[in-house]
Design a protein around this motif. Sequence first.
Motif, mmCIF file in Angstrom:
data_model
loop_
_atom_site.group_PDB
_atom_site.id
_atom_site.type_symbol
_atom_site.label_atom_id
_atom_site.label_comp_id
_atom_site.label_asym_id
_atom_site.label_seq_id
_atom_site.Cartn_x
_atom_site.Cartn_y
_atom_site.Cartn_z
ATOM 1 N N ALA A 47 0.826 -1.206 0.000
ATOM 2 C CA ALA A 47 0.000 0.000 0.000
ATOM 3 C C ALA A 47 0.863 1.260 0.000
ATOM 4 C CB ALA A 47 -0.924 0.002 1.210
ATOM 5 N N PHE A 97 5.582 3.854 -6.191
ATOM 6 C CA PHE A 97 4.824 2.680 -5.760
ATOM 7 C C PHE A 97 5.264 1.457 -6.563
ATOM 8 C CE2 PHE A 97 2.163 6.241 -4.569
ATOM 9 C CZ PHE A 97 1.634 5.862 -3.343
ATOM 10 N N THR A 100 0.516 0.739 -10.083
ATOM 11 C CA THR A 100 -0.107 2.000 -10.484
ATOM 12 C C THR A 100 -1.278 2.309 -9.560
ATOM 13 O OG1 THR A 100 0.502 1.657 -12.802
ATOM 14 C CG2 THR A 100 -1.255 3.243 -12.358
ATOM 15 N N VAL A 101 -1.269 3.498 -8.994
ATOM 16 C CA VAL A 101 -2.382 3.944 -8.157
ATOM 17 C C VAL A 101 -3.420 4.566 -9.080
ATOM 18 C CG1 VAL A 101 -3.099 5.387 -6.228
ATOM 19 C CG2 VAL A 101 -0.793 4.405 -6.269
ATOM 20 N N ASP A 103 -6.910 6.339 -10.467
ATOM 21 C CA ASP A 103 -7.814 7.420 -10.089
ATOM 22 C C ASP A 103 -9.225 6.852 -9.961
ATOM 23 O OD1 ASP A 103 -9.057 9.856 -9.643
ATOM 24 O OD2 ASP A 103 -9.211 10.320 -11.782
ATOM 25 N N ASP A 109 -7.532 9.283 -3.627
ATOM 26 C CA ASP A 109 -6.782 8.105 -4.060
ATOM 27 C C ASP A 109 -5.512 7.858 -3.255
ATOM 28 O OD1 ASP A 109 -8.511 7.890 -6.508
ATOM 29 O OD2 ASP A 109 -7.558 9.822 -6.899
ATOM 30 N N LEU A 110 -4.897 8.922 -2.783
ATOM 31 C CA LEU A 110 -3.621 8.838 -2.074
ATOM 32 C C LEU A 110 -3.737 9.482 -0.703
ATOM 33 C CD1 LEU A 110 -1.303 10.273 -4.871
ATOM 34 C CD2 LEU A 110 -1.382 7.876 -4.210
ATOM 35 N N GLY A 261 -4.000 7.004 -13.767
ATOM 36 C CA GLY A 261 -3.324 6.549 -12.564
ATOM 37 C C GLY A 261 -1.938 7.149 -12.501
ATOM 38 N N ASP A 263 2.295 6.592 -10.831
ATOM 39 C CA ASP A 263 3.289 5.645 -10.330
ATOM 40 C C ASP A 263 4.289 6.287 -9.377
ATOM 41 O OD1 ASP A 263 2.801 3.134 -12.201
ATOM 42 O OD2 ASP A 263 2.686 4.913 -13.473
ATOM 43 N N ASP A 290 -1.435 4.198 -1.069
ATOM 44 C CA ASP A 290 -2.576 4.017 -1.953
ATOM 45 C C ASP A 290 -3.788 3.723 -1.075
ATOM 46 O OD1 ASP A 290 -4.554 3.065 -3.666
ATOM 47 O OD2 ASP A 290 -3.226 1.714 -4.767
ATOM 48 N N SER A 292 -6.685 2.744 -1.697
ATOM 49 C CA SER A 292 -7.473 1.552 -2.057
ATOM 50 C C SER A 292 -6.927 0.285 -1.403
ATOM 51 C CB SER A 292 -7.517 1.374 -3.578
ATOM 52 O OG SER A 292 -6.271 0.903 -4.077
#
Length: 295
Positions: A47, A97, A100-101, A103, A109-110, A261, A263, A290, A292
């Motif tokens: 994460a 990360f 890929t985080v 959107d 998101d972050l 997204g 990185d 992240d 999520s």
Amino acid sequence: MKKQFTLSKHLIIASLALGVLWQSCSKDKIEVIQEAPIRPITANSNAYVTDLFEFNPAPGQFINTDLGDEKGAKGTLGSNNGLVSLGAWGGNIVVGFDHTVLDAAGKTDLVVYGNGFANFAEPGVIWVMADTNGNGKPDDKWYEIKGSAYGQPGYIRDYEVTYTKPACDTCSVHWADNQGKTGVVQTNMFHTQAYYPASVTTNTYTLKGTLLPSTNIDMSNPTYITSAAFDYGYSDNKAGGDEIDISTAVDEKGNKANLKGIDFIKVQTGIQANMGWLGEQSTEFTGAADLSLLK
């Protein structure tokens, strides 16, 4: 017959010329947009940010200590339990990360962690990047997260500061910006090591980024100096971390980046200010995650 052949030849040449011209114009109008590859989340995905790519501190009272060197910067990976000071304005850290985080529409998101608390924020500008060329390095285009101070009085994009190495370790560090202003990163009795980064081998160096307004700082009572948080969009701004929406990223003209997204992220000290006995305003970074993947 000869006249007819000549006329036909001229028509053919003219048609070919028009065709070349049309193709040329068409090429000028076509903008090739390369979409960044998505690195999927797996069972082993972390994460938190996992990779340190750059640590570029500005001079400051914690620089050249465990709280302001590359060791401290590496300590912010894999959790939010580390802490590193970025120094005065422009000091920055670039981390990435292992996936890929994405959107998520209508959601943040972050989360970017610092050590801000009530009445004392040291806001940092947040930049995000997608790995468009897919090489795993932060060498594509940075986009600024559009926070609540964007475009307000005192906000300056494309700001630059050049720092000059002082004559002694306990001497204040002189700076000059690209707006014609000068000042110093003031040393104090509590931190007597050199404030100029030992990692910088030249007598001057320049940092670039965005300057945030210093109007939230209240020094009217020298014994109780406060620095109020901005409403949203910055790191080391509020207690517990600052949640960020990737969809608020903008380019150099203020246009939405429309990233699917990201990185990599960069956090940069946003304010140039000496705060009396508290020292310079310096953004601290303790990690990023992240949302999520956080329970």
